[in-house]
Design an enzyme around this catalytic site. Structure first.
Site, mmCIF file in Angstrom:
data_model
loop_
_atom_site.group_PDB
_atom_site.id
_atom_site.type_symbol
_atom_site.label_atom_id
_atom_site.label_comp_id
_atom_site.label_asym_id
_atom_site.label_seq_id
_atom_site.Cartn_x
_atom_site.Cartn_y
_atom_site.Cartn_z
ATOM 1 N N LYS A 53 0.781 -1.229 0.028
ATOM 2 C CA LYS A 53 -0.127 -0.076 -0.099
ATOM 3 C C LYS A 53 0.752 1.138 0.043
ATOM 4 C CE LYS A 53 -4.429 -1.251 0.221
ATOM 5 N NZ LYS A 53 -5.318 -0.888 -0.641
ATOM 6 N N SER A 303 0.498 -10.219 -0.398
ATOM 7 C CA SER A 303 0.476 -8.729 -0.429
ATOM 8 C C SER A 303 0.412 -7.939 0.940
ATOM 9 C CB SER A 303 -1.186 -8.385 -1.067
ATOM 10 O OG SER A 303 -2.089 -9.025 -0.137
#
Length: 402
Positions: A53, A303
């Site tokens: 992110k 992720s």
């Protein structure tokens, strides 16, 4: 609708140069043995803030005007985008206000606060926090940094794709977790431009999978209920921009159950020595469950790795249970001295390890003269569990799994 371009992603990579380093790719023989192909893990769980992110957040904030920077930024997140925005803003001298669900994992809340953001816990779900964050940004005249549905965010996340193309040039399939769709959109832009022969597959949690319905409807459609352990991808409604990218660039979207996510978390921890949160393990879960058709080397994105240790403990137990390496059984023994010891000796003869024992003399299920016993066992797989059931039944202890 205009999609993000490869030039946009390359420009984002230039902005991120010196801010973060390319995350490693690790080949996993353990997962490859399940899939029957070489499997490479793109370890974004090892990125700064513990997820991908930061890439999109930094790229978005870096392009704000000076008045916008002075006003500060606002975002909403279940945790990983919150940390990315908080750190990206701090690195660029911008104030950040972050809205998170009331039940957001404490380590993610603490980390976001530690990066200098003003954290506000609002709403039961991400979508409720999102709505409040948007209202706050409008009222205060601040810039809202969307977690996925903005070109700068998609371009920043797309830098993962640039690294994958360089690190695993032989890849034939790339598998990516999907929440709002920012990561898979960015990776899709890169693959379409540089490796159109590579198949791109997205993975959603069964308990929150809006993309199938949205793709069928041709517009974002929200799911009515969120019910999944994968809080990082529990987005009820995709964005218009990400839906357009997914529709154009993604070959398939599949789903995985919470049990399959738990199994993937455990396998990554045990065999790959990688800590992944459930959403971060979604791509691996899909491969282990056979949901992705592969005909060559595969890249699976890990992720994120921001997981509460207590949740990890719960998932390890759940993952071992799904793998038949941890089982809880209910049985009954006569209410007489030595009977519990006899039961435990019988279990010991099967070479199962007793983790816990509970016995109840009273209750609606217990007949007079009997004691209900619940045993938790460490086992070695489905065949071992089946043998335990049979041995106990032969010894006069019929069992019921819990």
């Amino acid at each position: 609708m205009e999609l993000v371009t490869l030039d946009d992603v390359r420009a984002a990579a230039a902005r991120l140069s010196g801010v973060l380093e390319a995350t490693p790719v690790e080949r996993s023989r353990a997962i490859g043995s399940f899939v029957g192909q070489d499997v490479h893990l793109k370890c974004e769980n090892l990125q700064r803030t513990g997820s991908f992110k930061l890439r999109g957040a930094y790229n978005r904030i870096a392009q704000l005007s000076e008045p916008e920077r002075r006003g500060g930024v606002v975002c909403a997140s279940a945790g990983n985008h919150a940390q990315g925005v908080a750190l990206a803003a701090a690195m660029q001298g911008v104030a950040a206000t972050v809205f998170m669900p009331v039940e957001a994992p404490l380590p993610k809340v603490d980390a976001t606060t530690g990066y200098g953001a003003d954290v506000r816990l609002v709403g039961e779900t991400f979508d409720e926090s999102l709505a409040e964050a948007v209202r706050f940004a409008e009222d205060e005249g601040q810039v809202f940094v969307h977690p996925f549905d903005h070109p700068d965010i998609i371009a920043g996340q797309g830098t993962v794709g640039l690294e994958v193309v360089e690190q695993v040039p032989e890849a034939s399939t790339v598998v990516v977790c999907v929440g709002g769709g920012g990561l898979i959109s960015g990776i899709g832009v890169v693959l379409a431009a540089l490796r159109p022969d590579v198949r791109l597959v997205g993975v959603q949690a069964e308990g929150c999978a809006p993309f199938a319905g949205s793709l069928a409807a041709g517009e974002p459609v929200a799911v009515p209920v969120v019910d999944t352990i994968a809080d990082g991808i529990a987005v009820k409604r995709p964005g218009e921009l990400t839906l357009a990218h997914v529709s154009e660039l993604v070959d398939d979207i599949v789903t995985v159950s919470d049990a399959e996510l738990s199994r993937a978390v455990v396998l990554l921890l045990e065999r790959a020595k990688l800590v992944a949160e459930p959403s971060g393990a979604a791509a691996v879960a899909a491969l282990l469950a056979g949901r992705v058709e592969v005909d060559g080397p595969v890249v699976a994105t890990i992720s994120g790795g921001n997981i509460d240790p207590l949740v990890l403990q719960h998932l390890v137990t759940g993952g071992l249970t799904a793998d038949h390496r941890y089982v809880t059984l209910r049985t009954r023994v006569p209410d007489a001295p030595g009977q519990l010891a006899r039961l435990l000796r019988t279990i010991a003869d099967t070479r199962a390890n007793v983790v816990g024992v509970q016995h109840h003399r009273l209750g609606s299920r217990v007949a007079l003269g009997q004691v209900e016993v619940i045993v938790e066992l460490e086992t070695r797989g489905p065949e071992h569990v089946a043998r335990i059931h049979q041995v106990l039944a032969d010894a006069g202890y019929p069992t019921t799994p819990l």
